[in-house]
Design a protein around this motif. Sequence first.
Motif, PDB file in Angstrom:
ATOM      1  N   GLU A  50       0.842  -1.203   0.000  1.00  0.00           N
ATOM      2  CA  GLU A  50       0.000   0.000   0.000  1.00  0.00           C
ATOM      3  C   GLU A  50       0.882   1.260   0.000  1.00  0.00           C
ATOM      4  O   GLU A  50       0.653   2.186  -0.783  1.00  0.00           O
ATOM      5  CB  GLU A  50      -0.951  -0.008   1.217  1.00  0.00           C
ATOM      6  N   ALA A  51       1.929   1.237   0.828  1.00  0.00           N
ATOM      7  CA  ALA A  51       2.812   2.420   0.919  1.00  0.00           C
ATOM      8  C   ALA A  51       3.503   2.660  -0.428  1.00  0.00           C
ATOM      9  O   ALA A  51       3.571   3.802  -0.909  1.00  0.00           O
ATOM     10  CB  ALA A  51       3.837   2.214   2.029  1.00  0.00           C
ATOM     11  N   LEU A  52       3.974   1.582  -1.052  1.00  0.00           N
ATOM     12  CA  LEU A  52       4.680   1.734  -2.338  1.00  0.00           C
ATOM     13  C   LEU A  52       3.725   2.165  -3.446  1.00  0.00           C
ATOM     14  O   LEU A  52       4.063   2.999  -4.291  1.00  0.00           O
ATOM     15  CB  LEU A  52       5.371   0.415  -2.726  1.00  0.00           C
ATOM     16  N   VAL A  94      -7.764  -9.298   5.481  1.00  0.00           N
ATOM     17  CA  VAL A  94      -8.792  -8.823   4.543  1.00  0.00           C
ATOM     18  C   VAL A  94      -9.194  -7.393   4.897  1.00  0.00           C
ATOM     19  O   VAL A  94      -9.283  -6.527   4.013  1.00  0.00           O
ATOM     20  CB  VAL A  94     -10.020  -9.774   4.539  1.00  0.00           C
ATOM     21  N   GLN A  95      -9.384  -7.160   6.188  1.00  0.00           N
ATOM     22  CA  GLN A  95      -9.766  -5.804   6.624  1.00  0.00           C
ATOM     23  C   GLN A  95      -8.675  -4.798   6.239  1.00  0.00           C
ATOM     24  O   GLN A  95      -8.958  -3.707   5.741  1.00  0.00           O
ATOM     25  CB  GLN A  95      -9.994  -5.797   8.142  1.00  0.00           C
ATOM     26  N   SER A  96      -7.430  -5.219   6.447  1.00  0.00           N
ATOM     27  CA  SER A  96      -6.322  -4.327   6.131  1.00  0.00           C
ATOM     28  C   SER A  96      -6.300  -4.005   4.627  1.00  0.00           C
ATOM     29  O   SER A  96      -6.079  -2.859   4.230  1.00  0.00           O
ATOM     30  CB  SER A  96      -5.031  -5.001   6.605  1.00  0.00           C
ATOM     31  N   ALA A  97      -6.557  -5.014   3.797  1.00  0.00           N
ATOM     32  CA  ALA A  97      -6.607  -4.769   2.341  1.00  0.00           C
ATOM     33  C   ALA A  97      -7.789  -3.851   2.002  1.00  0.00           C
ATOM     34  O   ALA A  97      -7.664  -2.934   1.180  1.00  0.00           O
ATOM     35  CB  ALA A  97      -6.721  -6.095   1.590  1.00  0.00           C
ATOM     36  N   ASP A 112      -9.050  -1.628   3.808  1.00  0.00           N
ATOM     37  CA  ASP A 112      -8.769  -0.269   4.301  1.00  0.00           C
ATOM     38  C   ASP A 112      -7.660   0.426   3.507  1.00  0.00           C
ATOM     39  O   ASP A 112      -7.329   1.581   3.799  1.00  0.00           O
ATOM     40  CB  ASP A 112      -8.328  -0.322   5.778  1.00  0.00           C
ATOM     41  N   SER A 113      -7.038  -0.292   2.578  1.00  0.00           N
ATOM     42  CA  SER A 113      -5.898   0.279   1.832  1.00  0.00           C
ATOM     43  C   SER A 113      -6.399   0.867   0.518  1.00  0.00           C
ATOM     44  O   SER A 113      -6.828   0.125  -0.373  1.00  0.00           O
ATOM     45  CB  SER A 113      -4.856  -0.806   1.539  1.00  0.00           C
ATOM     46  N   PRO A 114      -6.343   2.197   0.388  1.00  0.00           N
ATOM     47  CA  PRO A 114      -6.990   2.833  -0.780  1.00  0.00           C
ATOM     48  C   PRO A 114      -6.386   2.445  -2.129  1.00  0.00           C
ATOM     49  O   PRO A 114      -7.073   2.507  -3.138  1.00  0.00           O
ATOM     50  CB  PRO A 114      -6.818   4.323  -0.503  1.00  0.00           C
ATOM     51  N   HIS A 115      -5.100   2.041  -2.156  1.00  0.00           N
ATOM     52  CA  HIS A 115      -4.484   1.709  -3.444  1.00  0.00           C
ATOM     53  C   HIS A 115      -4.529   0.219  -3.753  1.00  0.00           C
ATOM     54  O   HIS A 115      -4.010  -0.228  -4.768  1.00  0.00           O
ATOM     55  CB  HIS A 115      -3.038   2.205  -3.492  1.00  0.00           C
ATOM     56  N   ILE A 116      -5.135  -0.557  -2.840  1.00  0.00           N
ATOM     57  CA  ILE A 116      -5.140  -2.018  -3.018  1.00  0.00           C
ATOM     58  C   ILE A 116      -6.555  -2.515  -3.224  1.00  0.00           C
ATOM     59  O   ILE A 116      -7.481  -2.109  -2.518  1.00  0.00           O
ATOM     60  CB  ILE A 116      -4.491  -2.684  -1.781  1.00  0.00           C
ATOM     61  N   LYS A 117      -6.686  -3.414  -4.225  1.00  0.00           N
ATOM     62  CA  LYS A 117      -7.986  -4.054  -4.402  1.00  0.00           C
ATOM     63  C   LYS A 117      -7.787  -5.550  -4.207  1.00  0.00           C
ATOM     64  O   LYS A 117      -7.022  -6.190  -4.934  1.00  0.00           O
ATOM     65  CB  LYS A 117      -8.541  -3.764  -5.810  1.00  0.00           C
ATOM     66  N   LEU A 118      -8.474  -6.079  -3.200  1.00  0.00           N
ATOM     67  CA  LEU A 118      -8.366  -7.514  -2.927  1.00  0.00           C
ATOM     68  C   LEU A 118      -9.317  -8.268  -3.858  1.00  0.00           C
ATOM     69  O   LEU A 118     -10.531  -8.152  -3.741  1.00  0.00           O
ATOM     70  CB  LEU A 118      -8.729  -7.786  -1.446  1.00  0.00           C
ATOM     71  N   LYS A 119      -8.709  -9.037  -4.800  1.00  0.00           N
ATOM     72  CA  LYS A 119      -9.542  -9.740  -5.788  1.00  0.00           C
ATOM     73  C   LYS A 119     -10.014 -11.099  -5.270  1.00  0.00           C
ATOM     74  O   LYS A 119     -11.000 -11.629  -5.756  1.00  0.00           O
ATOM     75  CB  LYS A 119      -8.750  -9.951  -7.091  1.00  0.00           C
ATOM     76  N   GLY A 120      -9.229 -11.690  -4.355  1.00  0.00           N
ATOM     77  CA  GLY A 120      -9.644 -12.996  -3.849  1.00  0.00           C
ATOM     78  C   GLY A 120      -8.496 -13.722  -3.176  1.00  0.00           C
ATOM     79  O   GLY A 120      -7.568 -13.087  -2.660  1.00  0.00           O
ATOM     80  N   PHE A 121      -8.565 -15.072  -3.237  1.00  0.00           N
ATOM     81  CA  PHE A 121      -7.616 -15.879  -2.455  1.00  0.00           C
ATOM     82  C   PHE A 121      -6.853 -16.864  -3.342  1.00  0.00           C
ATOM     83  O   PHE A 121      -7.335 -17.273  -4.398  1.00  0.00           O
ATOM     84  CB  PHE A 121      -8.367 -16.622  -1.349  1.00  0.00           C
TER      85      PHE A 121
END
Length: 428
Positions: free
Chosen positions: A132-134, A182-185, A187-196
């Motif tokens: 997220e930071a990068l 999952v919550q952390s992802a 909450d991360s504006p630049h990250i989209k969690l697509k799945g597992f």
Amino acid sequence: MNSSKPFHFAGHDTVALAQEYGTPLYVMSEDLIRQQCRSIREALLEKHPGSRAAYASKAYLSMAMCRIIESEGLCLDVVSGGELYTAREAGFPMERIILHGNNKSEEELTMAVEFGVGRVVVDHLEEINLLEALAAEKDRPMDIQIRIVPEVEGKTHRHIMTGQKDSKFGIPLVPEVIEKAVQSAMDSPHIKLKGFHFHLGSNLFQQEIYVEAIQRVMKLCHHLKQTLGYEAEEINAGGGYGIRYTEADQPQPPSWYTDAIMETVQKMAKELSLKQPNVIIEPGRWIAGEAGITLYTIGTIKEIPEVRTYVSVDGGLPDNIRPALYNARYDAVVANKADQPKTQTVTIAGKCCETGDILIYDLKTPPLERGDILAVLSTGAYGESMANNYNRLPRPATIMLKGEEVRVVNRRETYEDLLRREREADIS
Ligand SMILES: Cc1ncc(COP(=O)(O)O)c(C=O)c1O
């Protein structure tokens, strides 16, 4: 040397290849690689729109291979900056790259962000924050999957099992830990969690473990929908499909695995009232393994009466570490005596200063002599990619066969190559 009926591989006389390009020699068949890619497409991509297949490049990687995989319409699974760099230099589309790794460095994650890779498979909670930071620094959105440990054990060598609880890969299947990731992802504006993602291991001949793992992931998805309101768009079921090394192996077509995976996904999605996630697979060995052989020249033959006969070849552990690393079994053909009766049993030894440098125990062969050519079969996966310079043996050349054409895709190393980094270090 009797060359009455030479062994042919992918339509080529292997004795003639050994004479022209020298030994040890990796021989890959582009036609066979493409045939495997086609059967993956038929098994999954054409039957299930939205699904994807990534070739696991750790099995065998070269720029030539990247171009074949690209033109077959597959994605590419890479696991390091080096594999990612190779893919980019080959012009592989970055949106079709899936980046793995249980300990990706900041440099590797920065490359992933700068290159714009399609998916990063996050292996640890910390990695989400770092990514997220990068991504924020470059203001680039990143799609990720979270690798989980399904706690399913495949029947394979301990060193290539990865789905079991005690594994260095992935996030444990503990609801609170996964919820946190999952919550952390989310909450991360630049990250989209697509799945597992999960990967059970390598060279697996069981269908039921894929079914079991999918069931666990789908139950996890249901739990996350209930607790966090998160719904997964995709499930990556890894690779691991077994191939034929010896006659004892009974490989299955990819549809044997993918049909079971898809049926389970469809059934569970219905039962749990979930949106049906798209499925991704990552076969490596299944695409490259049987598409490659290694040619050696036989040298010393040493008979120890009532014990065994050691037949030494001009390569071994440095070009194929798998037998020493995990007792991998191979079959081989004496290429220039392919039509002669197999009247004896010998042990094929490598030329390294290691007692464990044995390529094949108890191989049936015709009578042998110095200069015969040995073709070890199914070495296309985890052969060249695991090669090293132990005993300062230069790495073999790799040729790629396509129809009647032969291309050198990786030239043989020279003794000067072995000294290059030392000489350059002296200069600086
Ligand atoms: C994450 C992941 N995907 C896919 C593969 C490919 O496995 P195989 O070559 O057995 O298909 C591996 C192998 O280690 C892996 O770690």
